[in-house]
Design a protein around this motif. Structure first.
Motif, PDB file in Angstrom:
ATOM      1  N   SER A 279      30.901 -15.748 -40.235  1.00  0.00           N
ATOM      2  CA  SER A 279      31.630 -14.864 -40.691  1.00  0.00           C
ATOM      3  C   SER A 279      32.957 -14.751 -39.640  1.00  0.00           C
ATOM      4  O   SER A 279      34.093 -14.394 -40.086  1.00  0.00           O
TER       5      SER A 279
ATOM      6  N   ASP B 100      27.913 -11.710 -43.794  1.00  0.00           N
ATOM      7  CA  ASP B 100      28.410 -12.637 -44.709  1.00  0.00           C
ATOM      8  C   ASP B 100      27.145 -13.423 -45.582  1.00  0.00           C
ATOM      9  O   ASP B 100      25.835 -13.137 -45.181  1.00  0.00           O
ATOM     10  N   SER B 101      27.256 -14.090 -46.726  1.00  0.00           N
ATOM     11  CA  SER B 101      26.336 -14.671 -47.367  1.00  0.00           C
ATOM     12  C   SER B 101      25.971 -16.120 -46.890  1.00  0.00           C
ATOM     13  O   SER B 101      25.142 -16.751 -47.549  1.00  0.00           O
TER      14      SER B 101
ATOM     15  N   LYS C  46      20.467 -16.600 -42.204  1.00  0.00           N
ATOM     16  CA  LYS C  46      21.702 -15.735 -42.254  1.00  0.00           C
ATOM     17  C   LYS C  46      21.280 -14.464 -41.241  1.00  0.00           C
ATOM     18  O   LYS C  46      20.347 -14.024 -41.245  1.00  0.00           O
TER      19      LYS C  46
END
Length: 227
Positions: free
Chosen positions: A83, A57-58, A53
Motif C-alpha cells: 500500500s 490493501d488487498s 497480506k
C-alpha cells in the motif's frame, strides 16, 4: 434374456470401477497439491521469507530476514508494504551482552497469524557468562509483536515478551505497547512473585523506534523487583 441381463451387469460394473478409479486419481492429485502448497509455505518460512497480506490493501506484502552490518542489529526484518510501495526495516537486536553474557550468536524466525500480527522470535545459542559478574541471565528468549496501524499507515510494535533464567529463578516479562502496561513474574520452588504497572514511555512505539537504547534504558530495568 439371461445373456442380455448378464451383459448389462458387466457394463454397470465396469463404469462403477472407472468412476471409483477416477475419483481416487482426483483425490490423489488434490492431496498432492495440498502437500506441495504446504511444503512451499514451510520452505519460505524456514528461509526467513513470507508473502502475506499485512497492510490495509488487498495485495500481499513481502517479509524477509536480512543480514545487517550493524554490531547490535545483526539482522533486520524487511517488510515491503504494497500500500505504501516502500520497504520498512525493523531491527532484530542481539541483546546477549545486555544480560551479563559475552556476545552470543542468535537466530530469528517469524510467523504472521490470521489477525495480521507478525510475531518475531529471537533465541540465542550457547550463552557464555562474563567472568566475575553475578546475576547473569540464561536461556534468553524474546518475542516481538508487530502490526500495521491502519490510521497512520505505519508498522507498530505492539508488544514484547522476554523470558530467562536468573540463578534458580524463572523470569518472564510482558509489555503491551498499546496501553503502556507491563507485568513481570518470577517463579522459584513453586512460589510466584508478580509486579505490574504502567509507563507512558511504553506507548506508541513504531518500527523506527525499536533500537538498543530503548531496550536498554526503558525496558530492561522494568520488573527488576521480582528478580
Amino acid at each position: 434374456m439371461n445373456k442380455l441381463f448378464a451383459l448389462f451387469i458387466l457394463i454397470f460394473s465396469l463404469q462403477s470401477c472407472e468412476n471409483k478409479t477416477g475419483k481416487k486419481i482426483k483425490d490423489s492429485h488434490q492431496i498432492k497439491e495440498k502437500a506441495e502448497e504446504w511444503t512451499k509455505e514451510q520452505e519460505e518460512e524456514l528461509a526467513g521469507s513470507l508473502s502475506v497480506k499485512f497492510d490495509d490493501d488487498s495485495l500481499v506484502d513481502n517479509f524477509n530476514i536480512l543480514f545487517n552490518e550493524d554490531e547490535i542489529a545483526q539482522s533486520v526484518l524487511s517488510v515491503y508494504l504494497s500500500s505504501q510501495k516502500k520497504e520498512v526495516k525493523i531491527n532484530l537486536l542481539n541483546n546477549s551482552v545486555l544480560y551479563n553474557n559475552k556476545e552470543s550468536a542468535y537466530y530469528t524466525f517469524f510467523t504472521i497469524n490470521e489477525k495480521k500480527i507478525c510475531i518475531v522470535t529471537i533465541q540465542y545459542a550457547d550463552q557464555e557468562s562474563i567472568p566475575n559478574i553475578s546475576g547473569e541471565k540464561k536461556d534468553l528468549v524474546e518475542k516481538i509483536r508487530l502490526r500495521f496501524n491502519n490510521q497512520n499507515h505505519k508498522i507498530q510494535v505492539i508488544g514484547y515478551d522476554v523470558s530467562y533464567q536468573k540463578e534458580t529463578k524463572s523470569i518472564t516479562k510482558s509489555f503491551n505497547f498499546i496501553t503502556g502496561k507491563y507485568i513481570a513474574t518470577s517463579k522459584i520452588d513453586g512460589k510466584t512473585s508478580t509486579v505490574d504497572g504502567w509507563s507512558a514511555e511504553l506507548e506508541n512505539i513504531y518500527a523506527e523506534d525499536w533500537n538498543f537504547p530503548l531496550v536498554r534504558d526503558k525496558i530492561f530495568w522494568i520488573g527488576e523487583e521480582v528478580e
